[in-house]
Design a protein around this motif. Sequence first.
Motif, PDB file in Angstrom:
ATOM      1  N   VAL A   1      -4.648  49.016  18.347  1.00 14.82           N
ATOM      2  CA  VAL A   1      -3.570  47.715  18.503  1.00 14.82           C
ATOM      3  C   VAL A   1      -2.139  47.985  17.611  1.00 14.82           C
ATOM      4  CG1 VAL A   1      -4.603  44.977  17.473  1.00 14.82           C
ATOM      5  CG2 VAL A   1      -5.685  46.417  18.869  1.00 14.82           C
ATOM      6  N   ARG A   2      -2.676  48.847  16.235  1.00 12.22           N
ATOM      7  CA  ARG A   2      -1.525  48.154  15.505  1.00 12.22           C
ATOM      8  C   ARG A   2       0.055  49.642  16.724  1.00 12.22           C
ATOM      9  NH1 ARG A   2      -4.679  51.044  11.494  1.00 12.22           N
ATOM     10  NH2 ARG A   2      -4.492  53.806  12.124  1.00 12.22           N
ATOM     11  N   GLU A   3      -0.739  50.600  16.856  1.00 13.76           N
ATOM     12  CA  GLU A   3       0.328  51.026  17.641  1.00 13.76           C
ATOM     13  C   GLU A   3       1.335  50.453  18.753  1.00 13.76           C
ATOM     14  OE1 GLU A   3      -2.041  55.981  17.752  1.00 13.76           O
ATOM     15  OE2 GLU A   3      -1.922  54.273  19.381  1.00 13.76           O
ATOM     16  N   THR A   4       0.378  48.805  19.405  1.00 14.61           N
ATOM     17  CA  THR A   4       1.337  47.969  20.119  1.00 14.61           C
ATOM     18  C   THR A   4       2.452  47.881  18.833  1.00 14.61           C
ATOM     19  OG1 THR A   4       0.014  46.107  19.051  1.00 14.61           O
ATOM     20  CG2 THR A   4      -0.763  46.753  21.504  1.00 14.61           C
ATOM     21  N   GLY A   5       1.914  47.978  17.779  1.00  7.21           N
ATOM     22  CA  GLY A   5       3.138  46.928  16.967  1.00  7.21           C
ATOM     23  C   GLY A   5       2.957  45.383  16.427  1.00  7.21           C
ATOM     24  N   ALA A   6       1.365  45.260  16.823  1.00  4.86           N
ATOM     25  CA  ALA A   6       1.338  44.006  16.146  1.00  4.86           C
ATOM     26  C   ALA A   6       0.659  44.246  15.237  1.00  4.86           C
ATOM     27  CB  ALA A   6      -0.123  43.655  17.049  1.00  4.86           C
ATOM     28  N   ALA A   7       0.867  43.127  14.070  1.00  2.00           N
ATOM     29  CA  ALA A   7      -0.039  42.884  13.113  1.00  2.00           C
ATOM     30  C   ALA A   7      -1.548  43.139  13.168  1.00  2.00           C
ATOM     31  CB  ALA A   7       1.151  41.953  11.897  1.00  2.00           C
ATOM     32  N   VAL A   8      -2.487  42.966  12.457  1.00  2.00           N
ATOM     33  CA  VAL A   8      -3.409  43.259  12.869  1.00  2.00           C
ATOM     34  C   VAL A   8      -4.416  43.708  11.198  1.00  2.00           C
ATOM     35  CG1 VAL A   8      -3.190  45.926  13.413  1.00  2.00           C
ATOM     36  CG2 VAL A   8      -5.193  45.140  13.984  1.00  2.00           C
ATOM     37  N   SER A   9      -5.645  42.565  11.288  1.00  2.00           N
ATOM     38  CA  SER A   9      -6.312  42.829  10.069  1.00  2.00           C
ATOM     39  C   SER A   9      -7.470  42.643  10.821  1.00  2.00           C
ATOM     40  CB  SER A   9      -6.799  41.375   9.625  1.00  2.00           C
ATOM     41  OG  SER A   9      -5.410  40.942   8.512  1.00  2.00           O
ATOM     42  N   VAL A  10      -8.350  43.800  10.375  1.00  2.00           N
ATOM     43  CA  VAL A  10      -9.834  44.495  10.507  1.00  2.00           C
ATOM     44  C   VAL A  10     -11.210  43.065   9.572  1.00  2.00           C
ATOM     45  CG1 VAL A  10     -11.794  46.071  10.798  1.00  2.00           C
ATOM     46  CG2 VAL A  10      -9.431  45.663  11.460  1.00  2.00           C
ATOM     47  N   VAL A  11     -11.761  42.190  10.029  1.00  2.00           N
ATOM     48  CA  VAL A  11     -12.774  41.913   8.965  1.00  2.00           C
ATOM     49  C   VAL A  11     -13.868  42.085   9.148  1.00  2.00           C
ATOM     50  CG1 VAL A  11     -11.665  40.174   7.769  1.00  2.00           C
ATOM     51  CG2 VAL A  11     -12.590  39.380   9.374  1.00  2.00           C
ATOM     52  N   ALA A  12     -15.182  42.523   8.139  1.00  2.00           N
ATOM     53  CA  ALA A  12     -16.534  42.764   8.357  1.00  2.00           C
ATOM     54  C   ALA A  12     -16.803  41.312   9.094  1.00  2.00           C
ATOM     55  CB  ALA A  12     -17.120  42.879   7.557  1.00  2.00           C
ATOM     56  N   ALA A  13     -17.911  41.185  10.092  1.00  2.00           N
ATOM     57  CA  ALA A  13     -18.195  40.255  10.601  1.00  2.00           C
ATOM     58  C   ALA A  13     -18.995  39.285   9.175  1.00  2.00           C
ATOM     59  CB  ALA A  13     -19.260  40.378  11.586  1.00  2.00           C
ATOM     60  N   ASP A  14     -19.786  40.135   8.315  1.00  2.00           N
ATOM     61  CA  ASP A  14     -20.614  39.131   7.306  1.00  2.00           C
ATOM     62  C   ASP A  14     -20.026  38.830   6.129  1.00  2.00           C
ATOM     63  OD1 ASP A  14     -20.021  41.765   5.609  1.00  2.00           O
ATOM     64  OD2 ASP A  14     -22.093  42.451   5.792  1.00  2.00           O
ATOM     65  N   SER A  15     -18.294  39.161   6.413  1.00  2.00           N
ATOM     66  CA  SER A  15     -17.514  38.959   5.649  1.00  2.00           C
ATOM     67  C   SER A  15     -17.197  36.864   5.860  1.00  2.00           C
ATOM     68  CB  SER A  15     -16.230  39.359   4.688  1.00  2.00           C
ATOM     69  OG  SER A  15     -15.426  40.148   6.608  1.00  2.00           O
ATOM     70  N   ASP A  16     -16.294  36.548   4.575  1.00  3.09           N
ATOM     71  CA  ASP A  16     -16.193  34.879   4.839  1.00  3.09           C
ATOM     72  C   ASP A  16     -15.101  34.992   5.100  1.00  3.09           C
ATOM     73  OD1 ASP A  16     -16.165  32.468   4.093  1.00  3.09           O
ATOM     74  OD2 ASP A  16     -14.788  32.632   2.428  1.00  3.09           O
ATOM     75  N   LEU A  17     -15.185  33.861   6.503  1.00  2.00           N
ATOM     76  CA  LEU A  17     -13.882  34.461   7.979  1.00  2.00           C
ATOM     77  C   LEU A  17     -13.561  32.496   7.079  1.00  2.00           C
ATOM     78  CD1 LEU A  17     -15.642  35.436  10.490  1.00  2.00           C
ATOM     79  CD2 LEU A  17     -13.955  36.567   9.336  1.00  2.00           C
ATOM     80  N   ALA A  18     -14.162  31.707   6.967  1.00  3.41           N
ATOM     81  CA  ALA A  18     -12.917  30.931   6.046  1.00  3.41           C
ATOM     82  C   ALA A  18     -11.489  30.448   6.134  1.00  3.41           C
ATOM     83  CB  ALA A  18     -13.384  29.502   5.054  1.00  3.41           C
ATOM     84  N   PRO A  19     -11.214  31.508   5.602  1.00  2.00           N
ATOM     85  CA  PRO A  19      -9.426  32.193   5.516  1.00  2.00           C
ATOM     86  C   PRO A  19      -8.626  31.705   6.718  1.00  2.00           C
ATOM     87  CG  PRO A  19     -10.904  33.048   3.704  1.00  2.00           C
ATOM     88  CD  PRO A  19     -11.815  32.867   4.274  1.00  2.00           C
ATOM     89  N   PHE A  20      -9.452  33.189   7.852  1.00  2.00           N
ATOM     90  CA  PHE A  20      -8.550  32.769   8.896  1.00  2.00           C
ATOM     91  C   PHE A  20      -8.788  31.882   9.613  1.00  2.00           C
ATOM     92  CE2 PHE A  20     -10.110  36.979   6.749  1.00  2.00           C
ATOM     93  CZ  PHE A  20      -8.361  37.871   7.500  1.00  2.00           C
ATOM     94  N   LEU A  21      -9.873  31.603  10.008  1.00  2.87           N
ATOM     95  CA  LEU A  21     -10.378  29.774  10.595  1.00  2.87           C
ATOM     96  C   LEU A  21      -9.084  28.672   9.685  1.00  2.87           C
ATOM     97  CD1 LEU A  21     -14.345  28.449  10.761  1.00  2.87           C
ATOM     98  CD2 LEU A  21     -11.990  28.477  12.754  1.00  2.87           C
ATOM     99  N   SER A  22      -8.675  28.882   8.863  1.00  4.62           N
ATOM    100  CA  SER A  22      -7.815  27.851   8.221  1.00  4.62           C
ATOM    101  C   SER A  22      -6.392  28.142   7.744  1.00  4.62           C
ATOM    102  CB  SER A  22      -8.369  27.805   6.699  1.00  4.62           C
ATOM    103  OG  SER A  22      -7.889  28.804   5.541  1.00  4.62           O
TER     104      SER A  22
END
Length: 515
Positions: free
Chosen positions: A19-40
Amino acid sequence: MILIIDFGSQYTEVLHRVVRETGAAVSVVAADSDLAPFLSKRQEIKGLILSGGPQSVYAANAPAVDPVWFDGSQPVLGICYGMQLMAHLLGGKVTRGRNAEYGPAQLRIVNEKDCPLPAGLLADQVWMSHGDHVEILPDGFEMIAASEDGLNAVMWDDSRRLLGLQYHPEVIHTVNGKRLIEYFVTQSCGINASQVSSKYLEKSADLLKKQLAEIETGSEVICALSGGVDSTVAATLISREIGNRLHCIFVDTGLLRKDEFRGTLELYRAKLNLNVHPVNASELFLERLKGVTDPEQKRKIIGKTFIDVFESESKKLSHCRSLVQGTIASDVIESSHSSSQAQVIKSHHNVGGLPEKMNMKLIEPLRHLFKDEVRALGRELGIPEDFIGRHPFPGPGLALRVLGEITADRLNLLREVDRILIEQLKTDNLYNAVWQAFAVLLPVKSVGVKGDGRSYDSVVALRCVGSRDGMTADWSKLPLDFLGTVSKRITNEVSGISRVVYDITSKPPATIEWE
Ligand code: XMP
């Protein structure tokens, strides 16, 4: 940006890279981490990718996500476990099939009309690694392609833009996988990706700077040099910065190939300007490995012994607190140090095999790179092909290839077999056609007949694979004449071998090394 939610797949870092090689910005988060900040801040997330993972969706404590992610606000790509989770959470049924599917597979497109992708992207070989599959699709989904066993391999919900792939598009062995991910990022998610630098020196600059900042000003530094490409590149990178304050310790573990130690030392002296200190620790390694047969125990003993040798060498210097290692991304992943959900596949000697307490700080400037990227970086640094083009060789060496107890005799037997394999690959111009090649001494004997007499001798397996990054691999389809010659030479030239077999297993389900 593209958000990847990691469920513990072995391939999440490979996915991240693609995904990085496509040039897009990308974030990887663990499934058990708090995803609320991303939902917001959902409006910033142009696409979501759910990785694979080792769990079953119906297992207790199986990792999950809030189904609100599937409301159509952004496209979703679910890969393997990610597809199964999407089906499970949206009312479909996931089951464990009669047959699992691991390694190469061919897709059969069953519904071209509803296919959201250019048909060519689904054609050709794909790479599978799963036991469970989606048996009943949730409402709104169409089955687009099936595997050879008729299992659901691609599903699509047009109204919510949800795509599920049972196979792994991110790995190099899925022929059109990279193009599919590029299509998802640029066309499905509408990201106008920027140009990515193809220079690894540039890409590695930030990490290198951080790592150099860990080294006390003016202090001396030890580097674990193995003769392989990773440690040679790591040593060259650091020595460009600190010169002869870097002391490269090249250890004879007694577990190297025939004549490897002497030959590589000569090569270092002739071709590279590194400050190399040879150390013979073979007795120590072999003594500690006496009677040990368990692969993980072997790895732990070897990891600790390396550190003992480096600590003892560091004490000979005036002030040394840092150890440079050529650890690369696959070492970190397989030792399960890249993700909280991932399983340990094997403890690589320089990561999972390290002792709990160490007196030296680790400097690992290549931790973010895969083998092919390290090679590219090495070429940028001007390191000769004698090092860059070498097949990978694991730090624990022949200890992983003498199955069962490691003795000097068994090591010597394997060395002779291995020498013939490598020699013949070079003679027949096949060395560069394979990614890695080696022999394995099995802990079984078999009956033979030699010169009218009965023999009862050892069996060796030959392993030759094609790969890019060591994360997936396929067995090399070498010419039968070549295999015949090698087998004949081994049984004629090495006494103590009764039988030669060729390993024809892909990774997955096998790994490259046998232990
Ligand atoms: P597997 O056997 O896990 O191997 O498919 C993938 C690649 O990693 C190498 N390998 C190691 N390299 N220390 C290393 O430096 C280790 O402990 C180790 N274990 C496996 C293996 O030779 C292959 O290239």
